[in-house]
Design a protein around this motif. Structure first.
Motif, PDB file in Angstrom:
ATOM      1  N   PHE A  33       0.847  -1.182   0.000  1.00  0.00           N
ATOM      2  CA  PHE A  33       0.000   0.000   0.000  1.00  0.00           C
ATOM      3  C   PHE A  33       0.890   1.241   0.000  1.00  0.00           C
ATOM      4  CE2 PHE A  33      -2.450  -3.436   1.681  1.00  0.00           C
ATOM      5  CZ  PHE A  33      -3.727  -3.227   1.210  1.00  0.00           C
ATOM      6  N   ASN A  34       0.288   2.374  -0.146  1.00  0.00           N
ATOM      7  CA  ASN A  34       1.035   3.637  -0.130  1.00  0.00           C
ATOM      8  C   ASN A  34       1.235   4.066   1.319  1.00  0.00           C
ATOM      9  OD1 ASN A  34       2.269   5.988  -0.923  1.00  0.00           O
ATOM     10  ND2 ASN A  34       0.361   7.036  -1.413  1.00  0.00           N
ATOM     11  N   PHE A  35       2.050   3.310   2.044  1.00  0.00           N
ATOM     12  CA  PHE A  35       2.250   3.529   3.473  1.00  0.00           C
ATOM     13  C   PHE A  35       3.501   4.349   3.722  1.00  0.00           C
ATOM     14  CE2 PHE A  35       4.305   2.019   7.444  1.00  0.00           C
ATOM     15  CZ  PHE A  35       3.398   2.560   8.341  1.00  0.00           C
ATOM     16  N   ILE A  36       3.372   5.318   4.595  1.00  0.00           N
ATOM     17  CA  ILE A  36       4.511   6.127   5.027  1.00  0.00           C
ATOM     18  C   ILE A  36       4.594   5.987   6.533  1.00  0.00           C
ATOM     19  CG2 ILE A  36       5.464   8.451   5.196  1.00  0.00           C
ATOM     20  CD1 ILE A  36       3.729   9.168   2.736  1.00  0.00           C
ATOM     21  N   GLN A  37       5.732   5.489   7.011  1.00  0.00           N
ATOM     22  CA  GLN A  37       5.880   5.344   8.459  1.00  0.00           C
ATOM     23  C   GLN A  37       6.304   6.680   9.048  1.00  0.00           C
ATOM     24  OE1 GLN A  37       8.220   2.053   9.762  1.00  0.00           O
ATOM     25  NE2 GLN A  37       7.839   2.475  11.906  1.00  0.00           N
ATOM     26  N   GLY A  38       5.461   7.199   9.922  1.00  0.00           N
ATOM     27  CA  GLY A  38       5.746   8.464  10.587  1.00  0.00           C
ATOM     28  C   GLY A  38       6.386   8.224  11.937  1.00  0.00           C
ATOM     29  N   GLU A  39       6.489   9.294  12.679  1.00  0.00           N
ATOM     30  CA  GLU A  39       7.055   9.195  14.019  1.00  0.00           C
ATOM     31  C   GLU A  39       6.001   8.669  14.988  1.00  0.00           C
ATOM     32  OE1 GLU A  39       9.237  12.517  15.430  1.00  0.00           O
ATOM     33  OE2 GLU A  39       9.978  13.046  13.442  1.00  0.00           O
ATOM     34  N   THR A  40       6.462   8.096  16.085  1.00  0.00           N
ATOM     35  CA  THR A  40       5.567   7.615  17.119  1.00  0.00           C
ATOM     36  C   THR A  40       4.793   8.792  17.696  1.00  0.00           C
ATOM     37  OG1 THR A  40       7.119   5.851  17.643  1.00  0.00           O
ATOM     38  CG2 THR A  40       5.474   6.361  19.306  1.00  0.00           C
ATOM     39  N   LEU A  41       3.502   8.586  17.903  1.00  0.00           N
ATOM     40  CA  LEU A  41       2.638   9.635  18.442  1.00  0.00           C
ATOM     41  C   LEU A  41       2.156   9.253  19.828  1.00  0.00           C
ATOM     42  CD1 LEU A  41       0.367  10.168  15.298  1.00  0.00           C
ATOM     43  CD2 LEU A  41       2.340  11.546  15.974  1.00  0.00           C
ATOM     44  N   ALA A  42       2.039  10.230  20.693  1.00  0.00           N
ATOM     45  CA  ALA A  42       1.411  10.023  22.002  1.00  0.00           C
ATOM     46  C   ALA A  42      -0.047  10.447  21.839  1.00  0.00           C
ATOM     47  CB  ALA A  42       2.118  10.849  23.072  1.00  0.00           C
ATOM     48  N   LEU A  43      -0.922   9.472  21.747  1.00  0.00           N
ATOM     49  CA  LEU A  43      -2.329   9.733  21.437  1.00  0.00           C
ATOM     50  C   LEU A  43      -3.212   9.634  22.671  1.00  0.00           C
ATOM     51  CD1 LEU A  43      -2.588   7.468  18.266  1.00  0.00           C
ATOM     52  CD2 LEU A  43      -2.339   9.939  18.307  1.00  0.00           C
ATOM     53  N   ALA A  44      -4.257  10.422  22.696  1.00  0.00           N
ATOM     54  CA  ALA A  44      -5.360  10.250  23.645  1.00  0.00           C
ATOM     55  C   ALA A  44      -6.519   9.722  22.805  1.00  0.00           C
ATOM     56  CB  ALA A  44      -5.714  11.566  24.315  1.00  0.00           C
ATOM     57  N   GLU A  45      -6.776   8.445  22.913  1.00  0.00           N
ATOM     58  CA  GLU A  45      -7.690   7.802  21.968  1.00  0.00           C
ATOM     59  C   GLU A  45      -8.495   6.707  22.662  1.00  0.00           C
ATOM     60  OE1 GLU A  45      -9.828   6.683  19.081  1.00  0.00           O
ATOM     61  OE2 GLU A  45      -8.439   8.323  18.637  1.00  0.00           O
ATOM     62  N   ASP A  46      -9.815   6.697  22.430  1.00  0.00           N
ATOM     63  CA  ASP A  46     -10.695   5.687  23.002  1.00  0.00           C
ATOM     64  C   ASP A  46     -10.256   4.259  22.650  1.00  0.00           C
ATOM     65  OD1 ASP A  46     -12.215   7.770  23.896  1.00  0.00           O
ATOM     66  OD2 ASP A  46     -13.826   7.509  22.457  1.00  0.00           O
ATOM     67  N   PHE A  47      -9.639   4.099  21.501  1.00  0.00           N
ATOM     68  CA  PHE A  47      -9.210   2.781  21.031  1.00  0.00           C
ATOM     69  C   PHE A  47      -8.305   2.088  22.053  1.00  0.00           C
ATOM     70  CE2 PHE A  47      -6.535  -0.022  18.374  1.00  0.00           C
ATOM     71  CZ  PHE A  47      -7.524  -0.779  17.782  1.00  0.00           C
ATOM     72  N   ALA A  48      -7.612   2.860  22.873  1.00  0.00           N
ATOM     73  CA  ALA A  48      -6.716   2.277  23.869  1.00  0.00           C
ATOM     74  C   ALA A  48      -7.457   1.382  24.857  1.00  0.00           C
ATOM     75  CB  ALA A  48      -5.976   3.384  24.618  1.00  0.00           C
ATOM     76  N   PHE A  49      -8.729   1.679  25.120  1.00  0.00           N
ATOM     77  CA  PHE A  49      -9.511   0.836  26.021  1.00  0.00           C
ATOM     78  C   PHE A  49      -9.719  -0.553  25.417  1.00  0.00           C
ATOM     79  CE2 PHE A  49     -10.925   5.094  27.485  1.00  0.00           C
ATOM     80  CZ  PHE A  49     -10.500   4.981  28.804  1.00  0.00           C
TER      81      PHE A  49
END
Length: 139
Positions: free
Chosen positions: A69-85
């Motif tokens: 796929f047209n994937f670009i690996q970015g830098e690690t992000l510190a996310l506040a995201e419901d998905f973490a639950f």
């Protein structure tokens, strides 16, 4: 000179241990400020989201599969995201599905009133998820 100040912020970290260390150190700093300036610091920490931590197996599979796929690996992000639950209960992987397209003038950030995108990018995301599921079943 003001008699009081309200200060708000967000703590985001890459692990729960890091979050706990940051809170511990901030309380120690507040205590030092209280002593140094003979004031009272009232702090309140509300941990609303755990850190988003991708499952290593899924992540490594994602890296392999995303080459198609047209994937670009970015830098690690510190996310506040419901998905973490969800990730606290089952292995998961969180990644961003890029929608920016300068040619079509889709350049606004996600959380803005002018955000728009080419819906075809959603199909690519579905294809990537399907490939991840196929590969996961082979493990």
């Amino acid at each position: 000179i003001s008699n009081s100040i309200d200060f708000y912020g967000t703590i985001r970290a890459y692990s729960q241990e890091d979050t706990e260390l940051i809170i511990k150190r901030m309380k120690e700093i507040h205590n030092g400020i209280e002593i140094a300036f003979d004031i009272k610091v009232i702090d309140e920490f509300r941990v609303l989201y755990p850190p988003v931590i991708n499952d290593n197996i899924l992540y490594n599979n994602f890296l392999k599969i995303s080459q198609d796929f047209n994937f670009i690996q970015g830098e690690t992000l510190a996310l506040a995201e419901d998905f973490a639950f969800y990730q606290e209960k089952v292995p998961g992987i969180f990644f961003l599905l890029g929608t920016r397209n300068k040619e079509q003038n889709f350049i606004s950030p996600l959380h803005s009133s002018s955000f728009n995108f080419d819906e075809k990018v959603l199909l690519e995301g579905v294809k990537l998820f399907a490939k991840l599921l196929e590969d996961r079943n082979e493990i």
